[in-house]
Scaffold this motif. Structure first.
Motif, PDB file in Angstrom:
ATOM      1  N   ASP A 149      11.801 -49.101   0.584  1.00 41.66           N
ATOM      2  CA  ASP A 149      10.587 -49.762   1.066  1.00 41.66           C
ATOM      3  C   ASP A 149      10.557 -51.242   0.714  1.00 41.66           C
ATOM      4  OD1 ASP A 149       9.676 -47.415   2.141  1.00 41.66           O
ATOM      5  OD2 ASP A 149       8.313 -46.934   0.489  1.00 41.66           O
ATOM      6  N   ILE A 150      11.256 -51.626  -0.364  1.00 42.48           N
ATOM      7  CA  ILE A 150      11.182 -53.006  -0.836  1.00 42.48           C
ATOM      8  C   ILE A 150      11.763 -53.990   0.178  1.00 42.48           C
ATOM      9  CG2 ILE A 150      13.387 -53.246  -2.055  1.00 42.48           C
ATOM     10  CD1 ILE A 150      11.830 -54.376  -4.443  1.00 42.48           C
ATOM     11  N   ASN A 151      12.692 -53.523   1.025  1.00 45.09           N
ATOM     12  CA  ASN A 151      13.318 -54.445   1.981  1.00 45.09           C
ATOM     13  C   ASN A 151      13.255 -53.955   3.422  1.00 45.09           C
ATOM     14  OD1 ASN A 151      15.292 -52.439   2.119  1.00 45.09           O
ATOM     15  ND2 ASN A 151      16.661 -53.486   0.684  1.00 45.09           N
ATOM     16  N   LYS A 152      12.405 -52.962   3.701  1.00 45.96           N
ATOM     17  CA  LYS A 152      12.392 -52.405   5.058  1.00 45.96           C
ATOM     18  C   LYS A 152      11.958 -53.437   6.095  1.00 45.96           C
ATOM     19  CE  LYS A 152       7.733 -50.375   4.730  1.00 45.96           C
ATOM     20  NZ  LYS A 152       6.954 -49.110   4.782  1.00 45.96           N
ATOM     21  N   ASP A 153      11.030 -54.332   5.739  1.00 47.87           N
ATOM     22  CA  ASP A 153      10.611 -55.365   6.684  1.00 47.87           C
ATOM     23  C   ASP A 153      11.718 -56.391   6.897  1.00 47.87           C
ATOM     24  OD1 ASP A 153       8.134 -54.155   6.991  1.00 47.87           O
ATOM     25  OD2 ASP A 153       7.193 -55.359   5.419  1.00 47.87           O
ATOM     26  N   ASP A 154      12.383 -56.765   5.800  1.00 53.50           N
ATOM     27  CA  ASP A 154      13.450 -57.753   5.888  1.00 53.50           C
ATOM     28  C   ASP A 154      14.615 -57.237   6.727  1.00 53.50           C
ATOM     29  OD1 ASP A 154      14.622 -60.316   5.050  1.00 53.50           O
ATOM     30  OD2 ASP A 154      16.028 -59.080   3.915  1.00 53.50           O
ATOM     31  N   LEU A 155      14.828 -55.928   6.709  1.00 53.89           N
ATOM     32  CA  LEU A 155      15.962 -55.345   7.438  1.00 53.89           C
ATOM     33  C   LEU A 155      15.545 -54.696   8.752  1.00 53.89           C
ATOM     34  CD1 LEU A 155      17.918 -53.748   4.462  1.00 53.89           C
ATOM     35  CD2 LEU A 155      18.430 -55.876   5.668  1.00 53.89           C
ATOM     36  N   ALA A 156      14.327 -54.980   9.197  1.00 52.92           N
ATOM     37  CA  ALA A 156      13.870 -54.413  10.467  1.00 52.92           C
ATOM     38  C   ALA A 156      14.655 -54.980  11.650  1.00 52.92           C
ATOM     39  CB  ALA A 156      12.379 -54.677  10.651  1.00 52.92           C
TER      40      ALA A 156
ATOM     41  N   ALA B  25      17.674 -55.406  13.611  1.00 54.85           N
ATOM     42  CA  ALA B  25      18.902 -54.613  13.686  1.00 54.85           C
ATOM     43  C   ALA B  25      20.149 -55.481  13.553  1.00 54.85           C
ATOM     44  CB  ALA B  25      18.937 -53.831  14.991  1.00 54.85           C
ATOM     45  N   ASP B  26      20.112 -56.697  14.120  1.00 56.70           N
ATOM     46  CA  ASP B  26      21.279 -57.571  14.034  1.00 56.70           C
ATOM     47  C   ASP B  26      21.529 -58.005  12.588  1.00 56.70           C
ATOM     48  OD1 ASP B  26      21.763 -57.412  16.735  1.00 56.70           O
ATOM     49  OD2 ASP B  26      20.660 -59.253  17.228  1.00 56.70           O
ATOM     50  N   LYS B  27      20.451 -58.363  11.878  1.00 57.22           N
ATOM     51  CA  LYS B  27      20.604 -58.766  10.480  1.00 57.22           C
ATOM     52  C   LYS B  27      21.141 -57.610   9.652  1.00 57.22           C
ATOM     53  CE  LYS B  27      18.260 -60.672   6.469  1.00 57.22           C
ATOM     54  NZ  LYS B  27      17.027 -61.269   5.899  1.00 57.22           N
ATOM     55  N   ARG B  28      20.597 -56.437   9.896  1.00 57.09           N
ATOM     56  CA  ARG B  28      21.043 -55.251   9.156  1.00 57.09           C
ATOM     57  C   ARG B  28      22.530 -54.988   9.395  1.00 57.09           C
ATOM     58  NH1 ARG B  28      17.573 -49.658   9.026  1.00 57.09           N
ATOM     59  NH2 ARG B  28      19.232 -48.232   8.380  1.00 57.09           N
ATOM     60  N   ALA B  29      22.972 -55.130  10.637  1.00 55.96           N
ATOM     61  CA  ALA B  29      24.388 -54.916  10.960  1.00 55.96           C
ATOM     62  C   ALA B  29      25.262 -55.972  10.290  1.00 55.96           C
ATOM     63  CB  ALA B  29      24.581 -54.936  12.465  1.00 55.96           C
ATOM     64  N   ARG B  30      24.796 -57.238  10.271  1.00 51.35           N
ATOM     65  CA  ARG B  30      25.566 -58.300   9.622  1.00 51.35           C
ATOM     66  C   ARG B  30      25.725 -58.029   8.129  1.00 51.35           C
ATOM     67  NH1 ARG B  30      22.176 -61.618  12.616  1.00 51.35           N
ATOM     68  NH2 ARG B  30      21.061 -62.266  10.713  1.00 51.35           N
ATOM     69  N   MET B  31      24.649 -57.572   7.506  1.00 53.74           N
ATOM     70  CA  MET B  31      24.704 -57.311   6.065  1.00 53.74           C
ATOM     71  C   MET B  31      25.621 -56.134   5.767  1.00 53.74           C
ATOM     72  SD  MET B  31      20.829 -58.118   4.776  1.00 53.74           S
ATOM     73  CE  MET B  31      21.334 -58.083   3.059  1.00 53.74           C
ATOM     74  N   ALA B  32      25.563 -55.106   6.587  1.00 54.53           N
ATOM     75  CA  ALA B  32      26.446 -53.960   6.384  1.00 54.53           C
ATOM     76  C   ALA B  32      27.901 -54.358   6.558  1.00 54.53           C
ATOM     77  CB  ALA B  32      26.079 -52.841   7.347  1.00 54.53           C
ATOM     78  N   ALA B  33      28.162 -55.274   7.477  1.00 59.65           N
ATOM     79  CA  ALA B  33      29.537 -55.696   7.749  1.00 59.65           C
ATOM     80  C   ALA B  33      30.151 -56.435   6.565  1.00 59.65           C
ATOM     81  CB  ALA B  33      29.568 -56.579   8.992  1.00 59.65           C
TER      82      ALA B  33
END
Length: 254
Positions: free
Chosen positions: A193-200, A202-210
């Motif tokens: 929950d602490i970062n769910k808004d920051d990772l909402a 999808a492109d940012k989330r994919a970049r971070m996972a990469a």
């Protein structure tokens, strides 16, 4: 192997996320568990039910860790229920993302009070109980990869996590003579929950996972094993240590 069989484990901020995973994981390894939570009564009740379904005892104690009295109350109620404190997991924390130049004073101060002051007084209260018992114990604090690297919108948060990491190092020295081990885990980006808004995004989330060598962002259960290891006798000669749990993100920053 039941790594915490017969132990009493206390976890702060345990109605969701990493705290929830640590609490239920401890129960799976044979512990009775007391959890602290701030507001989420339904989440806390769900954690208690999950622990009891594993055949272990559990209580939930509401309180704001920013208030030093919450620490004394939490320890006292856990001891009333279970007789002692063997393991303390300091997990409660907040990260309201905000830019540096116009950081509201109240946002900065609230983050400090919850993340750093809360950790200090909770750890102190747990340590006093362990010293009184006279047979040692284990303290594990949830710090962050943010203790080691910066974040543009985390200038109020990263110092608190560096402080928690440093607190464990100093507490390890102060409490070693009492047989109390103090260590920290440093999670990378974990989906909570602490970062769910920051990772909402999808492109940012994919970049971070990469950027993560293991190819994905973390989940709360990824922290349960490392926390339980540090709390257990498998780590009986480990104190003052910091364990990165980040899928390799830190070593891939160059």
């Amino acid at each position: 192997m039941m790594l915490l069989d017969g132990k009493v484990v206390l976890v702060t901020g345990a109605s969701a996320g990493i705290g929830r995973a640590a609490a239920i994981g401890a129960a799976r390894h044979g512990a009775d568990v007391a959890i602290n939570f701030a507001r989420d009564q339904a989440g806390a009740d769900d954690v208690v039910a999950a622990i009891e379904a594993l055949g272990r005892r559990a209580i939930a104690v509401q309180g704001d860790v920013a208030d030093p009295e919450t620490a004394r109350d939490f320890i006292a109620k856990a001891v009333d229920a279970f007789g002692r404190t063997d393991v303390f997991v300091n997990n409660a924390g907040i990260c309201p993302f905000h830019a540096f130049l116009d950081m509201p004073v109240e946002t900065f101060e609230r983050t400090m009070r919850v993340n750093l002051h809360g950790a200090y007084f909770m750890v102190q209260a747990a340590a006093n109980q362990m010293v009184q018992q006279g047979d040692g114990g284990a303290i594990v604090a949830v710090s962050s990869i943010s203790a080691l690297v910066g974040g543009e919108f985390q200038t109020h948060y990263t110092p608190t996590k560096a402080g928690v990491h440093s607190l464990m190092q100093s507490a390890a020295i102060a409490l070693g003579r009492h047989g109390i081990r103090c260590n920290s885990v440093l999670p990378g980006t974990i989906l909570t929950d602490i970062n769910k808004d920051d990772l909402a995004d999808a492109d940012k989330r994919a970049r971070m996972a990469a950027r993560v060598p293991l190819g994905r962002l973390g989940e709360p259960d990824d922290l349960a094993g490392p926390i339980i290891f540090l709390a257990s006798d498998l780590a009986r000669y480990v104190t003052g240590a910091a364990l990165l749990v980040d899928g390799g993100a830190f070593v891939n920053l160059q």
